[in-house]
Write a protein that holds these residues in place. Structure first.
Motif, PDB file in Angstrom:
ATOM      1  N   GLU A 107       0.841  -1.196   0.000  1.00 19.58           N
ATOM      2  CA  GLU A 107       0.000   0.000   0.000  1.00 19.58           C
ATOM      3  C   GLU A 107       0.874   1.242   0.000  1.00 19.58           C
ATOM      4  O   GLU A 107       2.057   1.189   0.341  1.00 19.58           O
ATOM      5  CB  GLU A 107      -0.927   0.015   1.211  1.00 19.58           C
TER       6      GLU A 107
ATOM      7  N   ARG B 143     -11.754   1.090   2.313  1.00 18.24           N
ATOM      8  CA  ARG B 143     -10.615   0.277   2.747  1.00 18.24           C
ATOM      9  C   ARG B 143     -11.089  -1.154   2.941  1.00 18.24           C
ATOM     10  O   ARG B 143     -11.780  -1.478   3.908  1.00 18.24           O
ATOM     11  CB  ARG B 143     -10.021   0.829   4.043  1.00 18.24           C
TER      12      ARG B 143
ATOM     13  N   TRP C 139      -9.072  -3.853   3.172  1.00 18.56           N
ATOM     14  CA  TRP C 139      -8.157  -4.658   3.967  1.00 18.56           C
ATOM     15  C   TRP C 139      -8.297  -4.271   5.438  1.00 18.56           C
ATOM     16  O   TRP C 139      -8.496  -3.090   5.763  1.00 18.56           O
ATOM     17  CB  TRP C 139      -6.726  -4.471   3.504  1.00 18.56           C
TER      18      TRP C 139
ATOM     19  N   VAL D 240      -7.526  -3.437   9.492  1.00 18.92           N
ATOM     20  CA  VAL D 240      -6.559  -2.599  10.204  1.00 18.92           C
ATOM     21  C   VAL D 240      -6.474  -3.092  11.646  1.00 18.92           C
ATOM     22  O   VAL D 240      -7.514  -3.373  12.272  1.00 18.92           O
ATOM     23  CB  VAL D 240      -6.985  -1.114  10.168  1.00 18.92           C
TER      24      VAL D 240
ATOM     25  N   THR E  42      -2.333  -1.463   8.396  1.00 14.67           N
ATOM     26  CA  THR E  42      -3.092  -2.286   7.457  1.00 14.67           C
ATOM     27  C   THR E  42      -2.582  -3.718   7.486  1.00 14.67           C
ATOM     28  O   THR E  42      -1.368  -3.969   7.485  1.00 14.67           O
ATOM     29  CB  THR E  42      -2.975  -1.723   6.035  1.00 14.67           C
TER      30      THR E  42
ATOM     31  N   ARG F 185      -3.077  -2.038  -2.594  1.00 16.15           N
ATOM     32  CA  ARG F 185      -4.380  -1.626  -2.086  1.00 16.15           C
ATOM     33  C   ARG F 185      -4.816  -0.302  -2.683  1.00 16.15           C
ATOM     34  O   ARG F 185      -6.007  -0.102  -2.952  1.00 16.15           O
ATOM     35  CB  ARG F 185      -4.329  -1.512  -0.552  1.00 16.15           C
TER      36      ARG F 185
END
Length: 739
Positions: free
Chosen positions: A48, A65, A67, A69, A75, A198
């Motif tokens: 990313e 987003r 993905w 966290v 991330t 990402r």
């Protein structure tokens, strides 16, 4: 090296020994950059861009987003990363990872794709990213600079496993030598790297709104600096940006991986960058599909790669009624012939029929050959599904017990792309047989039409509407559409000059193939992504493919596209294009559906009789009967043949404008030409010439029998010296209402 590495090698059918036996000529069966047999390991890196120092993350604002966290705000790798690819595959374990399953099923286990991924996301500062232009090499270098210290693979695949071959210098179509097992890691080179970003947005001048799943296909990187533990760098790489989780990136992963086996962008079908075979982007199936279609093997893939079922003698084959394997790469015979074949499920057995369509070479020496493929799809394989949309089905499936697709025969045409050996098999020249993309043209069983696009019922984008997905679209009213089995559009081949500028792909915004008009209302079915009526079966009611059906087993028109279908190609047909509909006696009939799913079909070459009313468009040629020079090569029996102008586009730029009807014509007027020796016989039939259509009898041809020819305004009949016409003509002052 772990024992499982050697176990995988034992599991592969054929292995390296098959490569050693190949001809020294380049062959598609040896693969473009990668081998097509044995085992390959891929390393996947999730990465990313940290936009903290540069302002807002516009890609995340657009797509969110996807993905996860952690509590510290870092991330994390998508939780479904392991679903992309298997790390280990000791026999007889079934593959689970998507790409592993896809190629294991396609190759009958001869090509095993394994791999692993870094368990942490590589985070690259936005200040290290070039403002606009990127290169594959540059993106690999970004990951190398920010490689996490002490990294290991998520599932414990050793680094040495990822250097299995010497892939550079590239050996296009030649065997790929194995890397030495004694090379120390500090000198090893990573075979194949996949970077999944990402939020890397500004690639190659991209601007908001950013596309999803775009980037660089698998190609030569030749990064010669240290890359993580690989002191020798990286040989091949792919790098692209996704807008979803790991499985959300799966289609892009498969789309980019195939380049290593097939070649450049001109090996994509159903779109993609590069130049393509048709003026309209076709939807398709296969391992080379671009644009979100289901990705699994079709017969062409196995033929090109040489993936023969290990228990079979022939690469293309089926079984006779006597349970004997017989070859099925068919051409028109010298004597009339009817052959019966038992086709079992294609994906699990490899049974398939390929038929070379006759006469195209008469259109010129450069015209590309065309082949008709017939497959029995029972939708048994794990990767196989007919409809492209998932998981929510659209509300038009009348067979809920067939969620993956209705079992039956499925058919498509192959244009060119038929050279497997030679020094130039990867040529991208448009005139080369292998030189254009999108060479697969599906034939849905429910036919080809001059579709009626109901612009008064244009649909707005509505994300809450099933099978709309926020796309404005124009519904099709099938009840007002005209059959056009030779030149018509179909569910997988759609275009419309929405803005009326006489050009396709020129500001037309609505998406086609999402909605239909039924019972005076609009329903969203996403039929353009595949529906229940695309195959031949007892359930669908389609069981035959012949001159009297829609579609018909005739050649398809070709015309090179503009680059990546980014606009219309104003150029006319080239010498390698086919612009003639060659009639023949070819037919395929579904005779029986066995309880075990096997389908008995008959392929005939002497099926010259048309017993149903048909509407034909295009430049149509009738040759002499290839088996008996005194017999007719077309018989019209108590049926009407309407020759009419195609309302479907066969050019990307309009040919003319009709000021009376206020419409552009994207086609030429129709012409049926009887060539020397051809006999067309009417047995209570009639021929109607409409909208400028012409009937031409060349010297030595004949039109005879009981019936009549009706010539409407603008139509014409031309009888050349030496031709015979013994059927009466009738002039009609006004054209009849369109059927």
């Amino acid at each position: 090296m772990r024992a499982w590495l050697w176990a995988v090698g034992a599991w592969v059918f054929g292995g390296i020994a098959q490569l050693c036996a190949q001809t020294p000529l380049p062959s598609t069966e040896a693969g473009y950059l990668l081998p097509t047999r044995d085992t390959i390991y891929l390393l996947i890196v999730f990465a990313e861009i940290d936009y903290t120092a540069c302002g807002e993350d516009l890609y995340e604002r657009q797509y969110g987003r996807a993905w996860p966290v952690d509590s510290a705000g870092r991330t994390q790798v998508p939780p479904d990363a392991a679903d992309l690819i298997d790390a280990f595959l000791p026999p007889p374990q079934n593959p689970k990872g998507l790409i592993t399953r896809t190629y294991a099923e396609a190759s009958f286990g001869q090509f095993v794709v394994l791999g692993d991924y870094l368990p942490t996301v590589v985070r690259v500062s936005c200040q290290a990213v070039p403002a606009q232009s990127h290169s594959l090499y540059g993106e690999v270098e970004l990951v190398a600079r920010y490689w996490p210290a002490g990294a290991s693979t998520a599932r414990g695949v050793p680094w040495e496993a990822f250097d299995r071959y010497e892939l550079l210098p590239a050996r296009y179509g030649l065997p790929k030598p194995r890397a030495s097992p004694d090379t120390p890691l500090e000198k090893r080179r990573l075979d194949v790297l996949f970077i999944i970003w990402r939020n890397l947005a500004y690639r190659l001048g991209a601007r908001p709104p950013f596309p999803c799943n775009y980037g660089f296909g698998l190609s030569i990187c030749d990064y010669q600096r240290p890359f993580g533990p690989f002191g020798g760098g990286v040989e091949l790489a792919s790098s692209y940006t996704t807008c979803g989780t790991a499985m959300g990136a799966a289609v892009g992963f498969l789309v980019e991986f195939f380049h290593g086996l097939y070649g450049g962008n001109h090996w994509h079908t159903a779109g993609g960058a590069g130049l393509h075979t048709f003026p309209i982007r076709p939807a398709a199936r296969g391992l080379s599909v671009q644009g979100g279609g289901p990705i699994y093997a079709i017969g062409y893939d196995r033929w090109l790669m040489g993936w023969k079922h290990p228990q079979k003698k022939y690469l293309l084959s089926a079984f006779s009624e006597h349970d004997e394997e017989v070859p099925t790469d068919l051409v028109m015979p010298q004597q009339p012939l009817r052959q019966r074949f038992l086709l079992r499920d294609f994906m699990t057995t490899g049974d398939v029929v390929r038929i070379r369509l006759p006469y195209l070479e008469r259109g010129g020496p450069a015209v590309k050959a065309q082949y008709l493929w017939i497959e029995n799809r029972q939708f048994i394989a794990s990767t196989e599904t007919w409809a492209a949309y998932s998981p929510t089905r659209c509300p038009d499936n009348p067979f809920p017990d067939c969620p993956k697709g209705v079992p039956g025969l499925y058919a498509y045409l192959q244009v060119g792309k038929d050279l497997k050996e030679g020094p130039d098999i990867y040529s991208a020249s448009p005139s080369h047989p292998n030189g254009l993309g999108s060479w697969i043209f599906w034939l849905p069983a429910d036919g080809r039409y001059d579709f009626y696009f109901d612009t008064l019922r244009r649909q707005p984008g509505n994300p809450a509407q099933n099978c709309n997905w926020g796309n404005p679209n124009i519904p099709i009213d099938r009840s007002k559409s005209l059959p056009n089995p030779f030149l018509g559009l179909h569910d997988f081949y759609l275009a419309y000059d929405e803005n009326g500028d006489g050009r396709l792909y020129s500001g037309d915004r609505s998406l086609l193939g999402l909605s239909l008009v039924e019972n005076d209302s609009v329903i969203h079915t996403a039929f353009g992504f595949g529906d229940a009526w695309d195959g031949w079966s007892r359930r669908t009611g389609f069981w035959r493919l012949s001159l009297e059906t829609n579609p018909a087993p005739v050649p398809v028109y070709t015309l090179r596209s503009a680059e990546g279908y980014q606009g219309p190609n104003p150029e006319g047909p080239q010498p390698y294009d086919n612009r003639i509909i060659w009639l023949s006696g070819l037919s395929i009939t579904l005779l029986d559906e066995r309880p075990d799913g096997a389908l008995l079909i008959e392929v005939a070459w002497d099926d010259f009789t048309v017993r149903k009313d048909v509407r034909w468009c295009g430049d149509i040629r009738l040759s002499r009967n290839p088996f008996d020079s005194l017999a007719p090569s077309l018989i019209l029996c108590k049926a009407t043949l309407l020759l009419d102008r195609s309302e479907s586009p066969v050019y990307a730029v309009a040919r003319s404008y009709d000021s009376l009807t206020k419409r552009f014509w994207f086609s030429d007027t129709t012409e049926l030409r009887l060539l020397p020796g051809a006999i067309l016989e009417l047995r209570g039939g009639r021929i109607v010439l409409r909208r400028g259509s012409r009937l031409i009898l060349e010297a030595g041809s004949a039109l005879r029998g009981r019936g009549k020819i009706i010539v409407e305004p603008g139509g014409a009949v031309e009888v050349q010296p030496g031709a015979s016409l013994s059927v009466p003509l009738q002039q009609r002052r006004k054209p009849r209402q369109m059927p």
